[in-house]
Design a protein around this motif. Structure first.
Motif, PDB file in Angstrom:
ATOM      1  N   SER A 145      -1.500  -7.339  39.876  1.00 40.15           N
ATOM      2  CA  SER A 145      -2.571  -7.033  38.915  1.00 40.15           C
ATOM      3  C   SER A 145      -3.195  -8.259  38.276  1.00 40.15           C
ATOM      4  CB  SER A 145      -2.005  -6.150  37.796  1.00 40.15           C
ATOM      5  OG  SER A 145      -1.043  -6.889  37.063  1.00 40.15           O
ATOM      6  N   ARG A 146      -2.550  -9.438  38.407  1.00 41.08           N
ATOM      7  CA  ARG A 146      -3.013 -10.627  37.685  1.00 41.08           C
ATOM      8  C   ARG A 146      -3.057 -10.402  36.167  1.00 41.08           C
ATOM      9  NH1 ARG A 146      -4.759 -15.356  38.751  1.00 41.08           N
ATOM     10  NH2 ARG A 146      -4.861 -16.096  40.882  1.00 41.08           N
ATOM     11  N   ARG A 147      -2.142  -9.550  35.680  1.00 39.26           N
ATOM     12  CA  ARG A 147      -2.051  -9.345  34.235  1.00 39.26           C
ATOM     13  C   ARG A 147      -0.918 -10.193  33.682  1.00 39.26           C
ATOM     14  NH1 ARG A 147      -2.796  -3.093  33.785  1.00 39.26           N
ATOM     15  NH2 ARG A 147      -5.044  -2.979  34.099  1.00 39.26           N
ATOM     16  N   TYR A 148      -1.104 -10.618  32.433  1.00 39.21           N
ATOM     17  CA  TYR A 148      -0.135 -11.493  31.779  1.00 39.21           C
ATOM     18  C   TYR A 148       0.167 -10.940  30.407  1.00 39.21           C
ATOM     19  CZ  TYR A 148      -1.697 -14.730  35.354  1.00 39.21           C
ATOM     20  OH  TYR A 148      -1.997 -15.307  36.561  1.00 39.21           O
ATOM     21  N   HIS A 149       1.366 -11.215  29.903  1.00 43.13           N
ATOM     22  CA  HIS A 149       1.557 -11.038  28.474  1.00 43.13           C
ATOM     23  C   HIS A 149       2.032 -12.353  27.872  1.00 43.13           C
ATOM     24  CE1 HIS A 149       5.554  -9.746  30.023  1.00 43.13           C
ATOM     25  NE2 HIS A 149       6.000 -10.428  28.981  1.00 43.13           N
ATOM     26  N   ILE A 150       1.794 -12.493  26.601  1.00 41.55           N
ATOM     27  CA  ILE A 150       2.027 -13.758  25.922  1.00 41.55           C
ATOM     28  C   ILE A 150       3.035 -13.543  24.813  1.00 41.55           C
ATOM     29  CG2 ILE A 150       0.926 -15.538  24.489  1.00 41.55           C
ATOM     30  CD1 ILE A 150      -1.666 -14.909  26.136  1.00 41.55           C
ATOM     31  N   ASP A 175       5.236 -18.425  25.606  1.00 46.76           N
ATOM     32  CA  ASP A 175       5.416 -18.200  27.040  1.00 46.76           C
ATOM     33  C   ASP A 175       4.259 -17.342  27.540  1.00 46.76           C
ATOM     34  OD1 ASP A 175       7.975 -19.272  26.522  1.00 46.76           O
ATOM     35  OD2 ASP A 175       8.792 -17.256  26.184  1.00 46.76           O
ATOM     36  N   ILE A 176       3.749 -17.680  28.717  1.00 47.84           N
ATOM     37  CA  ILE A 176       2.771 -16.816  29.383  1.00 47.84           C
ATOM     38  C   ILE A 176       3.474 -16.247  30.603  1.00 47.84           C
ATOM     39  CG2 ILE A 176       0.576 -16.729  30.621  1.00 47.84           C
ATOM     40  CD1 ILE A 176      -0.489 -18.786  28.669  1.00 47.84           C
ATOM     41  N   VAL A 177       3.665 -14.940  30.607  1.00 50.18           N
ATOM     42  CA  VAL A 177       4.506 -14.297  31.616  1.00 50.18           C
ATOM     43  C   VAL A 177       3.644 -13.362  32.454  1.00 50.18           C
ATOM     44  CG1 VAL A 177       6.553 -12.876  31.990  1.00 50.18           C
ATOM     45  CG2 VAL A 177       6.464 -14.443  30.036  1.00 50.18           C
ATOM     46  N   ARG A 178       3.639 -13.590  33.752  1.00 49.15           N
ATOM     47  CA  ARG A 178       2.865 -12.742  34.654  1.00 49.15           C
ATOM     48  C   ARG A 178       3.598 -11.439  34.880  1.00 49.15           C
ATOM     49  NH1 ARG A 178      -0.343 -14.724  40.024  1.00 49.15           N
ATOM     50  NH2 ARG A 178      -1.119 -12.689  40.652  1.00 49.15           N
ATOM     51  N   GLU A 179       2.869 -10.343  34.769  1.00 48.87           N
ATOM     52  CA  GLU A 179       3.496  -9.039  34.960  1.00 48.87           C
ATOM     53  C   GLU A 179       3.702  -8.774  36.446  1.00 48.87           C
ATOM     54  OE1 GLU A 179       1.206  -6.301  32.586  1.00 48.87           O
ATOM     55  OE2 GLU A 179       1.779  -7.376  30.755  1.00 48.87           O
ATOM     56  N   PRO A 180       4.722  -7.990  36.781  1.00 45.82           N
ATOM     57  CA  PRO A 180       5.022  -7.744  38.193  1.00 45.82           C
ATOM     58  C   PRO A 180       3.842  -7.067  38.891  1.00 45.82           C
ATOM     59  CG  PRO A 180       6.808  -6.966  36.777  1.00 45.82           C
ATOM     60  CD  PRO A 180       5.648  -7.294  35.885  1.00 45.82           C
ATOM     61  N   GLY A 181       3.762  -7.250  40.210  1.00 46.10           N
ATOM     62  CA  GLY A 181       2.700  -6.613  40.980  1.00 46.10           C
ATOM     63  C   GLY A 181       1.526  -7.546  41.188  1.00 46.10           C
ATOM     64  N   LEU A 203     -13.232 -18.494  32.221  1.00 45.16           N
ATOM     65  CA  LEU A 203     -12.197 -19.528  32.073  1.00 45.16           C
ATOM     66  C   LEU A 203     -11.181 -19.359  33.204  1.00 45.16           C
ATOM     67  CD1 LEU A 203     -11.682 -19.577  28.207  1.00 45.16           C
ATOM     68  CD2 LEU A 203     -12.987 -21.187  29.607  1.00 45.16           C
ATOM     69  N   ALA A 204     -10.684 -20.485  33.716  1.00 44.25           N
ATOM     70  CA  ALA A 204      -9.879 -20.471  34.937  1.00 44.25           C
ATOM     71  C   ALA A 204      -8.492 -19.863  34.741  1.00 44.25           C
ATOM     72  CB  ALA A 204      -9.753 -21.888  35.485  1.00 44.25           C
ATOM     73  N   PHE A 205      -7.873 -20.112  33.577  1.00 44.25           N
ATOM     74  CA  PHE A 205      -6.457 -19.793  33.431  1.00 44.25           C
ATOM     75  C   PHE A 205      -6.170 -19.154  32.070  1.00 44.25           C
ATOM     76  CE2 PHE A 205      -6.682 -23.791  35.983  1.00 44.25           C
ATOM     77  CZ  PHE A 205      -6.310 -23.245  37.209  1.00 44.25           C
ATOM     78  N   PRO A 206      -5.220 -18.208  32.028  1.00 46.87           N
ATOM     79  CA  PRO A 206      -4.830 -17.610  30.732  1.00 46.87           C
ATOM     80  C   PRO A 206      -4.380 -18.659  29.713  1.00 46.87           C
ATOM     81  CG  PRO A 206      -3.853 -16.363  32.552  1.00 46.87           C
ATOM     82  CD  PRO A 206      -4.498 -17.570  33.162  1.00 46.87           C
TER      83      PRO A 206
END
Lengths: 178, 178
Positions: free
Chosen positions: B169-174, B161-167, B134-137
Motif C-alpha cells: 500500500s505504500r502506507r506509513y505510520h509515524i 520512527d517511520i514504519v512502513r505498513e505491511p503489504g 514530496l519524494a519521501f514521508p
C-alpha cells in the motif's frame, strides 16, 4: 575491488554474484541506564579495551530502530531491562567511521549481571565513576556532560565530534556543536 | 554467505580474501537550507521517486562527520553552500535499514543550481511547498514539524520512527518519541 558502472570510486564487489558492498559509517547505539541517580557500567570482556568500563552499547543492526538497538545491547551486555528515553549524546568519530548515539534510560529493576561480552556489571554513583578506567573517550565525555547537565537541571541533546590526533599518541580533541 | 568463527549469523564473506562484509543500517544526512524564511528543495533526477521534490540529503561517507556529509550533499545536489547548525530531525526507517539526520542550516548565498542528481532547485515559502509532490514521508514529516515549530518559536530535536505498513500500500505510520 572494482569501480561499479556509473560510480566513481572502487568498491568491494563479489566476483561470484556481482553484489557491491558499500562501506559507510556504522552507528553505535547505547544507553545511559540510571537507577536512583546511579549509572550502570559494564567491564569489557572483549577487545578493544578489555577490562575497562563502558556504557552498554554496540552496533545497530538492520531491521531495528536506534532505541530498540540501545535496549537490545543493554540486555545483551548487562542482562538489564531499560525504558529508553530521549537521545542525550550524539558524537561523530570520523577516524573510525562511527557515529555514537547514547540514550537517557531508566533501569526497570535491579536484576542485572554480566552478559558474554562483560566481566562485571555494576551501578556507580557520580563520585564512584572510574574515570581513569573508562574504555573510550566518547563514554568519558558523555558521562562528564551528563553529570554536569543533571546538576544544572538540563536535558538537551549534546552533539559533537571526537577527533583522533595524528600519530600514535591516542590523544583526541573534542569539538562540541552547541 | 558463511557464518564467521565466533559469530551466530551468516554474513557476506569474500571467498578470495576472507573479508566479512557486515550489513548495518546506513545514515542519510541532509540539510534544511533556509534563506529569509524560504526552504531550498531539489527535484530528483534519479530513481527512486524521480521528478519529486526533496531536501538535499544522501548517504554519509566514511571519514566525514554527519554535518560535513550534510553540507557535501547540499553542495553536490544543489551546488549550494550552507552553514550547518543543530540537528533538527532524527528518524529511524527500519523497513529500509536507514537513519535520517536532517540539520537546520542557513544558505550562505543565492548562487545555487541543480547538480547531477537534480532536475531543478528552488526556494519555497511555507505556503508554496509542493506537499503532494514530496519524494519521501521523512521529508514531508520533517517539513511539517519544522514549520509548526518555527511558528511556535521552538528549536528542539524531533525524533521518531517511520514504519512502513505491511503489504503493497505504500502506507506509513509515524511514532514520535517526544
Amino acid at each position: 575491488m572494482q569501480v561499479p558502472q556509473g560510480d566513481s570510486r572502487p568498491r568491494h564487489t563479489c566476483t561470484a554474484c556481482g553484489a557491491i558492498h558499500y562501506k559507510n559509517p556504522k552507528v553505535v547505539v547505547g544507553c545511559i541506564p540510571e537507577w536512583e541517580g546511579r549509572i550502570l557500567l559494564c567491564k569489557r570482556a572483549i577487545e578493544p579495551r578489555y577490562g575497562l568500563w563502558t556504557l552498554p552499547a554496540g552496533f545497530m543492526e538492520n531491521g531495528e530502530t536506534s532505541q530498540q538497538g540501545a535496549a537490545r545491547e543493554t540486555l545483551e551486555e548487562a542482562n538489564a531491562r531499560v525504558s529508553v528515553d530521549g537521545l542525550y549524546s550524539l558524537f561523530n568519530l570520523p577516524h573510525i567511521d562511527q557515529i555514537y548515539m547514547l540514550f537517557r534510560s531508566r533501569l526497570l529493576d535491579l536484576d542485572f549481571g554480566p552478559g558474554e561480552e562483560s566481566l562485571e556489571v555494576r551501578l556507580f554513583g557520580e563520585e564512584e565513576i572510574p574515570w581513569e578506567q573508562l574504555a573510550f573517550p566518547v563514554v568519558r565525555e558523555t558521562l562528564r556532560l551528563y553529570f554536569s547537565d543533571r546538576a544544572n537541571g538540563g536535558a538537551f541533546l549534546r552533539s559533537g565530534d571526537i577527533v583522533r590526533e595524528p600519530g600514535e599518541s591516542r590523544r583526541y580533541h573534542i569539538n562540541m556543536h552547541d
